[in-house]
Design a protein around this motif. Structure first.
Motif, PDB file in Angstrom:
ATOM      1  N   ILE A 136       0.831  -1.207   0.000  1.00 25.78           N
ATOM      2  CA  ILE A 136       0.000   0.000   0.000  1.00 25.78           C
ATOM      3  C   ILE A 136       0.868   1.261   0.000  1.00 25.78           C
ATOM      4  O   ILE A 136       0.564   2.247  -0.688  1.00 25.78           O
ATOM      5  CB  ILE A 136      -0.965  -0.023   1.196  1.00 25.78           C
ATOM      6  CG1 ILE A 136      -2.021  -1.121   1.001  1.00 25.78           C
ATOM      7  CG2 ILE A 136      -1.631   1.332   1.396  1.00 25.78           C
ATOM      8  CD1 ILE A 136      -2.898  -1.365   2.211  1.00 25.78           C
ATOM      9  N   GLY A 139       1.903   2.433  -3.333  1.00 25.39           N
ATOM     10  CA  GLY A 139       0.819   2.772  -4.259  1.00 25.39           C
ATOM     11  C   GLY A 139      -0.136   1.635  -4.533  1.00 25.39           C
ATOM     12  O   GLY A 139      -0.984   1.735  -5.426  1.00 25.39           O
ATOM     13  N   TYR A 141      -3.231  -0.891  -4.452  1.00 28.60           N
ATOM     14  CA  TYR A 141      -4.686  -0.794  -4.335  1.00 28.60           C
ATOM     15  C   TYR A 141      -5.222   0.600  -4.641  1.00 28.60           C
ATOM     16  O   TYR A 141      -6.423   0.853  -4.470  1.00 28.60           O
ATOM     17  CB  TYR A 141      -5.165  -1.277  -2.957  1.00 28.60           C
ATOM     18  CG  TYR A 141      -5.015  -2.779  -2.789  1.00 28.60           C
ATOM     19  CD1 TYR A 141      -5.765  -3.656  -3.563  1.00 28.60           C
ATOM     20  CD2 TYR A 141      -4.103  -3.314  -1.882  1.00 28.60           C
ATOM     21  CE1 TYR A 141      -5.617  -5.026  -3.435  1.00 28.60           C
ATOM     22  CE2 TYR A 141      -3.948  -4.695  -1.749  1.00 28.60           C
ATOM     23  CZ  TYR A 141      -4.701  -5.540  -2.529  1.00 28.60           C
ATOM     24  OH  TYR A 141      -4.552  -6.899  -2.391  1.00 28.60           O
ATOM     25  N   GLU A 142      -4.376   1.499  -5.134  1.00 31.75           N
ATOM     26  CA  GLU A 142      -4.863   2.797  -5.589  1.00 31.75           C
ATOM     27  C   GLU A 142      -5.616   2.656  -6.908  1.00 31.75           C
ATOM     28  O   GLU A 142      -6.560   3.399  -7.179  1.00 31.75           O
ATOM     29  CB  GLU A 142      -3.695   3.785  -5.745  1.00 31.75           C
ATOM     30  CG  GLU A 142      -3.071   4.238  -4.444  1.00 31.75           C
ATOM     31  CD  GLU A 142      -4.075   4.954  -3.549  1.00 31.75           C
ATOM     32  OE1 GLU A 142      -4.859   5.783  -4.075  1.00 31.75           O
ATOM     33  OE2 GLU A 142      -4.087   4.685  -2.333  1.00 31.75           O
ATOM     34  N   LYS A 145      -9.152   1.516  -6.292  1.00 27.67           N
ATOM     35  CA  LYS A 145      -9.905   2.640  -5.728  1.00 27.67           C
ATOM     36  C   LYS A 145     -10.368   3.573  -6.838  1.00 27.67           C
ATOM     37  O   LYS A 145     -11.514   4.043  -6.848  1.00 27.67           O
ATOM     38  CB  LYS A 145      -9.046   3.409  -4.720  1.00 27.67           C
ATOM     39  CG  LYS A 145      -8.775   2.671  -3.421  1.00 27.67           C
ATOM     40  CD  LYS A 145      -7.892   3.513  -2.500  1.00 27.67           C
ATOM     41  CE  LYS A 145      -7.551   2.766  -1.222  1.00 27.67           C
ATOM     42  NZ  LYS A 145      -6.649   3.560  -0.342  1.00 27.67           N
ATOM     43  N   LYS A 146      -9.475   3.836  -7.784  1.00 32.58           N
ATOM     44  CA  LYS A 146      -9.831   4.702  -8.912  1.00 32.58           C
ATOM     45  C   LYS A 146     -10.936   4.071  -9.753  1.00 32.58           C
ATOM     46  O   LYS A 146     -11.877   4.745 -10.175  1.00 32.58           O
ATOM     47  CB  LYS A 146      -8.587   4.959  -9.775  1.00 32.58           C
ATOM     48  CG  LYS A 146      -8.848   5.808 -11.003  1.00 32.58           C
ATOM     49  CD  LYS A 146      -7.572   6.033 -11.802  1.00 32.58           C
ATOM     50  CE  LYS A 146      -7.860   6.863 -13.060  1.00 32.58           C
ATOM     51  NZ  LYS A 146      -6.629   7.091 -13.867  1.00 32.58           N
ATOM     52  N   GLU A 219      -4.936  -7.286  -7.150  1.00 35.12           N
ATOM     53  CA  GLU A 219      -5.504  -6.003  -7.576  1.00 35.12           C
ATOM     54  C   GLU A 219      -5.856  -6.037  -9.058  1.00 35.12           C
ATOM     55  O   GLU A 219      -6.903  -5.518  -9.474  1.00 35.12           O
ATOM     56  CB  GLU A 219      -4.527  -4.860  -7.286  1.00 35.12           C
ATOM     57  CG  GLU A 219      -5.128  -3.507  -7.591  1.00 35.12           C
ATOM     58  CD  GLU A 219      -4.264  -2.331  -7.148  1.00 35.12           C
ATOM     59  OE1 GLU A 219      -4.775  -1.198  -7.144  1.00 35.12           O
ATOM     60  OE2 GLU A 219      -3.073  -2.547  -6.824  1.00 35.12           O
ATOM     61  N   TYR A 260     -10.512  -5.349   0.775  1.00 31.99           N
ATOM     62  CA  TYR A 260     -10.228  -5.323  -0.656  1.00 31.99           C
ATOM     63  C   TYR A 260     -10.820  -6.531  -1.385  1.00 31.99           C
ATOM     64  O   TYR A 260     -10.862  -6.553  -2.611  1.00 31.99           O
ATOM     65  CB  TYR A 260      -8.713  -5.280  -0.896  1.00 31.99           C
ATOM     66  CG  TYR A 260      -8.070  -4.008  -0.412  1.00 31.99           C
ATOM     67  CD1 TYR A 260      -8.295  -2.796  -1.056  1.00 31.99           C
ATOM     68  CD2 TYR A 260      -7.237  -4.013   0.712  1.00 31.99           C
ATOM     69  CE1 TYR A 260      -7.713  -1.625  -0.602  1.00 31.99           C
ATOM     70  CE2 TYR A 260      -6.639  -2.846   1.167  1.00 31.99           C
ATOM     71  CZ  TYR A 260      -6.883  -1.653   0.510  1.00 31.99           C
ATOM     72  OH  TYR A 260      -6.302  -0.496   0.959  1.00 31.99           O
ATOM     73  N   LEU A 335      -3.589   3.353 -13.443  1.00 31.26           N
ATOM     74  CA  LEU A 335      -3.037   4.520 -12.745  1.00 31.26           C
ATOM     75  C   LEU A 335      -2.350   5.498 -13.694  1.00 31.26           C
ATOM     76  O   LEU A 335      -2.465   6.715 -13.542  1.00 31.26           O
ATOM     77  CB  LEU A 335      -2.050   4.073 -11.656  1.00 31.26           C
ATOM     78  CG  LEU A 335      -2.659   3.452 -10.400  1.00 31.26           C
ATOM     79  CD1 LEU A 335      -1.555   2.997  -9.452  1.00 31.26           C
ATOM     80  CD2 LEU A 335      -3.583   4.437  -9.698  1.00 31.26           C
TER      81      LEU A 335
END
Length: 596
Positions: A136, A139, A141-142, A145-146, A219, A260, A335
């Motif tokens: 985490i 970066g 699991y960003e 989230k997005k 992810e 998650y 990302l």
């Protein structure tokens, strides 16, 4: 590697499978014991010291690999570290700021990484694979989230289509298009499957990713599940990967605890449950329909297509199957955007590809290079070239179902279409380099032996055809080849390719076809001259020492397992033909090519 951004002293230790086998855990224990002892430099007492396990960074032959991070400085790497080296490294490097040069990584270590573009593997060798917080902080699991907060499923699919991400499992089918088929298939329940059943000899790409950064794959699967409208999935990993299995189990459990995975992920209406299925190690289960049968508890055998899994897959429900590396590409695409991703690679093959580089090359291991790099650059610039001053002969690309490319095709770009046109294939990423001591008839026989044994036997072309081809190859290498054998092999190969049920049979003849295509003279020498030009086939050779080349070193005498070689210091070695079992240890180990 970047400089440390804090006041913490960090020691990173490679704990991939090769690292563990080389004693990584013992080295970790040694560092922890030294840091806890009273006999440490003052700087260790003043600052926090962290010993951290990481995944495989690629150059497994140098394990145990250790990085020392001092505040404000670039990382320094040590090779072949053992527990008895730890105190000296702590005292001199950490305590006095003077790296121990005799154990430090050599120039070839850095040359190995110079042309690589590590995007999928960027955190392998850096992140602790068993610590979700470490992921985490980097970066992790960003991207999901997005996705769940800013994008619709259609947006995600279009972004992946725009990135032109092609499946990294071997076929190179466009991932976004594959997802579209599954999303549009009717049905309330759909499945997502990660194919981690990596069975190619010498291949360990997916294994290293999933051992070194399992959360990255999870992810990626979350992103794909959201896109296709799926709420349940499986990671299918062979049980012969115990370290990968253990780390995936822990990652799944912790990811669910943190929200998650499971119901209402990140407080949304999106739910996804992910299971781990351990396979029994059948190579054919790398084929997606055989894999699905195995998950269902059936014998792993391919099924006719159509219907394709996207329509009727796992338990007759729409199912999408991608491999580990494909999923691991997804977080960075989301990302950074498809526009960024398409700047890497070629027009039709975007991004990078991970290869397991092995065989007759100086630096073997896991490499990640941009699509479009040439085969020559991969072997000579990344791999360091051919050892023992021997000549390059061929490279097998695409695993046991790939093809062998000769020296005049070294400038072939590594992309899906160029390799296919040359007779090889991208495959999952196995690369085996061969030199002048390799017999191409024997190479074809080796790979066909593997695929023939791994055939599930369901369809006659694969079951009977590959066995017939193998019988012919064995006869040729034993000096009993016949007029017309080459043409018969070609005819059988083409028939098997077009009539086999699944990808195993359809690609199994490739090594035979490409070795005939590029090394036909070797087949003819075996059949018509009763000779093996590479001096590898035992029935067609005798071993002798060339007096003028012999340096009287005694290496051949020392490696002979049956005492068939006589040697005295300062004298030329002699091989007793009656005792010689033609094992080739002498010719392989002689650095002066004095054995003929």
């Amino acid at each position: 590697m970047s400089a440390v951004k804090s006041d913490i002293i960090e020691v990173h230790i490679c704990t991939g499978t090769a690292g563990v086998a080389s004693g990584a855990y013992e080295v970790m224990d040694a560092f922890n014991e030294v840091f806890k002892s009273k006999n440490v430099p003052a700087i260790v007492k003043e600052r926090e010291c962290k010993v951290k396990q990481t995944g495989c960074r690629g150059l497994c032959e140098r394990d145990v690999l250790v990085d020392i991070y001092l505040p404000g400085e670039e990382a320094a790497t040590y090779e072949h570290v053992t527990p008895d080296m730890v105190q000296t490294i702590v005292d001199e490097h950490i305590g006095e700021g003077e790296p121990v040069k005799k154990w430090a990584a050599k120039k070839s270590y850095y040359d190995f990484y110079r042309l690589q573009k590590r995007y999928v593997l960027k955190d392998c060798g850096v992140v602790d694979p068993e610590d979700i917080d470490d992921y985490i902080q980097l970066g992790g699991y960003e991207a999901i989230k997005k996705v769940v907060n800013e994008m619709s499923p259609e947006d995600v699919i279009e972004e992946v289509k725009k990135a032109n991400l092609r499946g990294r499992g071997g076929g190179g089918f466009p991932s976004g298009l594959k997802w579209t088929f599954c999303r549009k298939s009717p049905g309330d329940h759909k499945y997502l499957v990660c194919n981690a059943d990596e069975g190619d000899p010498g291949a360990f790409m997916d294994r290293s990713i999933i051992e070194g950064n399992p959360h990255d794959v999870i992810e990626g699967m979350l992103i794909a599940a959201y896109a296709i409208g799926c709420n349940e999935g499986y990671i299918y990993c062979r049980a012969e990967y115990p370290l990968a299995i253990a780390r995936v189990k822990k990652a799944l459990r912790v990811a669910e605890e943190r929200g998650y995975l499971g119901d209402n992920i990140l407080g949304t209406n999106f739910s996804f449950k992910l299971h781990l299925k351990e396979g029994a190690g059948a190579f054919v289960c790398g084929e997606e329909t055989a894999l699905l049968a195995s998950i269902e508890g059936e014998r792993g055998m391919p099924r006719p297509r159509p219907p394709f899994p996207a329509v009727k897959g796992l338990w007759q429900k729409p199912t999408n199957v991608n491999n580990v590396e494909t999923f691991a590409n997804l977080p960075m695409i989301i990302l950074n955007g498809a526009d960024w991703y398409t700047t890497i690679g070629t027009e039709k093959s975007k991004g990078t590809k991970i290869f397991a580089l092995s065989g007759k090359v100086k630096s073997t291991g896991l490499v990640e290079v941009p699509m479009g790099i040439t085969v020559k650059e991969l072997i000579y610039d990344v791999g360091g070239g051919i050892p023992k001053k021997r000549k390059f002969k061929a490279v097998q690309m695409g695993g046991p179902s790939g093809g062998c490319l000769p020296e005049d095709l070294l400038d072939t770009p590594i992309d899906y279409d160029s390799l296919t046109a040359a007779g090889a294939m991208m495959g999952s990423g196995g690369v085996v380099v061969m030199d002048e001591t390799n017999c191409m008839v024997n190479i074809a026989k080796f790979f066909l032996t593997f695929t023939q044994r791994e055939s599930c036997g369901k369809c006659i072309p694969c079951r009977v055809g590959t066995k017939t081809m193998l019988d012919i190859l064995e006869r040729i290498s034993d000096g009993k080849g016949r007029e017309g054998d080459i043409e018969l092999l070609e005819s059988l190969a083409e028939d098997i390719k077009v009539s086999s049920l699944c990808g195993l049979g359809q690609t199994a003849p490739n090594p035979v076809l490409t070795t005939i295509r590029y090394f036909r003279d070797e087949y003819e020498a075996h059949i018509y001259d009763q000779k093996c030009p590479a001096r590898e086939c035992p029935e067609l050779i005798e071993f002798v020492v060339i007096d003028e080349k012999c340096k009287k070193c005694g290496i051949c005498y020392k490696v002979c397992p049956v005492d068939a070689i006589s040697w005295e210091k300062g004298k030329v070695a002699y091989i007793d033909k009656d005792k010689c079992v033609k094992c080739r240890e002498c010719i392989v180990n002689c650095p002066f090519n004095a054995i003929d």
